[in-house]
Structures are given as C-alpha cells and as structure tokens.
Design a protein around this motif. Structure first.
Motif, PDB file in Angstrom:
ATOM      1  N   LYS A   1      -4.838   4.041   1.259  1.00  0.00           N
ATOM      2  CA  LYS A   1      -4.043   3.600   2.414  1.00  0.00           C
ATOM      3  C   LYS A   1      -2.724   4.368   2.537  1.00  0.00           C
ATOM      4  CE  LYS A   1      -5.817  -1.099   2.620  1.00  0.00           C
ATOM      5  NZ  LYS A   1      -5.507  -2.514   2.435  1.00  0.00           N
ATOM      6  N   ASP A   2      -2.273   4.973   1.459  1.00  0.00           N
ATOM      7  CA  ASP A   2      -0.996   5.676   1.474  1.00  0.00           C
ATOM      8  C   ASP A   2      -1.141   7.010   2.212  1.00  0.00           C
ATOM      9  OD1 ASP A   2       1.839   5.811   0.026  1.00  0.00           O
ATOM     10  OD2 ASP A   2       0.909   7.807  -0.030  1.00  0.00           O
ATOM     11  N   LYS A   3      -0.253   7.266   3.169  1.00  0.00           N
ATOM     12  CA  LYS A   3      -0.356   8.461   4.019  1.00  0.00           C
ATOM     13  C   LYS A   3      -0.279   9.761   3.228  1.00  0.00           C
ATOM     14  CE  LYS A   3       1.317   6.254   8.169  1.00  0.00           C
ATOM     15  NZ  LYS A   3       2.390   6.100   9.139  1.00  0.00           N
TER      16      LYS A   3
ATOM     17  N   THR B   1     -11.154  -0.674  -7.182  1.00  0.00           N
ATOM     18  CA  THR B   1      -9.999  -1.430  -7.654  1.00  0.00           C
ATOM     19  C   THR B   1      -8.950  -1.527  -6.553  1.00  0.00           C
ATOM     20  OG1 THR B   1      -8.824   0.499  -8.495  1.00  0.00           O
ATOM     21  CG2 THR B   1     -10.370  -0.583 -10.010  1.00  0.00           C
ATOM     22  N   GLU B   2      -8.028  -2.431  -6.750  1.00  0.00           N
ATOM     23  CA  GLU B   2      -6.925  -2.580  -5.791  1.00  0.00           C
ATOM     24  C   GLU B   2      -6.061  -1.325  -5.746  1.00  0.00           C
ATOM     25  OE1 GLU B   2      -6.588  -5.126  -3.592  1.00  0.00           O
ATOM     26  OE2 GLU B   2      -8.512  -5.669  -4.450  1.00  0.00           O
ATOM     27  N   PHE B   3      -5.898  -0.697  -6.898  1.00  0.00           N
ATOM     28  CA  PHE B   3      -5.095   0.516  -6.950  1.00  0.00           C
ATOM     29  C   PHE B   3      -5.718   1.620  -6.106  1.00  0.00           C
ATOM     30  CE2 PHE B   3      -4.149   4.672  -8.740  1.00  0.00           C
ATOM     31  CZ  PHE B   3      -2.773   4.673  -8.593  1.00  0.00           C
ATOM     32  N   ALA B   4      -7.022   1.835  -6.275  1.00  0.00           N
ATOM     33  CA  ALA B   4      -7.714   2.886  -5.509  1.00  0.00           C
ATOM     34  C   ALA B   4      -7.621   2.613  -4.014  1.00  0.00           C
ATOM     35  CB  ALA B   4      -9.169   2.975  -5.950  1.00  0.00           C
ATOM     36  N   LYS B   5      -7.715   1.362  -3.631  1.00  0.00           N
ATOM     37  CA  LYS B   5      -7.583   1.001  -2.209  1.00  0.00           C
ATOM     38  C   LYS B   5      -6.184   1.316  -1.702  1.00  0.00           C
ATOM     39  CE  LYS B   5     -10.886  -2.809  -2.454  1.00  0.00           C
ATOM     40  NZ  LYS B   5     -11.015  -4.275  -2.424  1.00  0.00           N
TER      41      LYS B   5
END
Length: 177
Positions: free
Chosen positions: A9-11, A1-5
C-alpha cells in the motif's frame, strides 16, 4: 502478513520486489532448523544440501533448497541490485531464524532496516517511518550499510514507560551487528 500488505500500500515501497521465504521453503540442512550454532549460513561452503539447493534449469532456489541457502541467495541478489532487507522484530524480540538471517545479511553486506515495536500488535500506521528511512537511504546514495532501527510502535506508550524505567527503550538509529 499485515506487513506485506502495508508495504504494497505504500507509494514508495510498493515499487520494490519482495521475497517471503516462509511461503515455500521448508527444508534445512540443520536438523533443528533454526539452531544458531549450526554452521550453515546459506553459502556453498557452509550448507550441506548443495546438490538440492538450485533448480538445474532455472539456477534458482527451489522447494528442496535449504531455507538458509534460499534466503542468502535472495539477500545476495538484493545486495547486487542495490536493494535492502526489512526485518520485522516483534515485541518479544527476534526469533532464532531472524538471528541467523541478520548474520547472513552482515556476511553479504546487505543493508537492513529493522522495525521494532513496544506493542503486541504491529502498528502499520507507522509504515511511513519505514518508507522514509528507505527513501532517505537512497537519497544518501546508499552510503550507510549499517543496520538501521525503525521504531513502529507507540511513541505515547514509550514516553509513558521511560519515567518508570520499563524494559522498553528507544534504540539508536544505526548499530553495528
């Protein structure tokens, strides 16, 4: 999902283990699957698929597990390791399964960060808001276990809607479920 992606990506958030039940668990002791009135809350005392819920070798949920049992198993694992749950609420509100998940999280005592939006498509440019909420919780010593709302929608659209008394409104940051 877009959320999991976006999480990956979040540090800060990418350091955490994530779990996505829908990828492999599709059994239920509930014939309707997400009936909120069905008594199963994923615990040994409420789930009628007990004999199938754990792999005998790994002692972990398996493909034959009731989804509620598997979900609660991972919620408990998260709670036991000072973890948390992020629940993504779309513009139309929570789905029936999500309502069950939040009840189980409350029973387990698991911290939940619920994202909510006023947009049809989730705006993950707002992921830093989620990251900040989680980081602040850890900095506080994980003191507050109440559900925490994190707005990830359009603040401009919310501001425009407020004077018109639209159905959308910003929620309090913490709430008891």
């Amino acid at each position: 999902t877009e959320f999991a992606k976006a999480v990956k990506k979040d540090k800060f958030l990418r350091k955490f283990k994530t779990y996505k039940l829908n990828a492999w668990c599709n059994k239920s002791c509930d014939p309707k699957f997400t009936d909120i009135n069905h008594p199963c809350r994923g615990s040994p005392s409420t789930c009628s698929l007990q004999s199938k819920n754990l792999d005998p070798d790994t002692k972990q949920p398996c493909t034959e597990s009731c989804w509620r049992f598997a979900f609660r198993f991972h919620q408990q694992e998260s709670k036991d390791t000072n973890g948390f749950m992020i629940q993504v609420e779309e513009k139309n509100g929570l789905g029936d399964g999500q309502k069950i998940e939040i009840e189980m999280a409350r029973e387990v005592g698991l911290k939940v960060f619920r994202t909510y939006t006023n947009e049809g498509v989730l705006s993950w440019y707002a992921m830093p808001r989620v990251s900040k909420a989680v980081r602040d919780w850890y900095l506080s010593g994980c003191a507050n276990s109440e559900l925490e709302n994190v707005f990830v929608g359009s603040e401009v659209a919310a501001a425009i809607a407020r004077p018109k008394r639209a159905a959308f409104k910003l929620r309090p940051m913490h709430e008891t479920v």
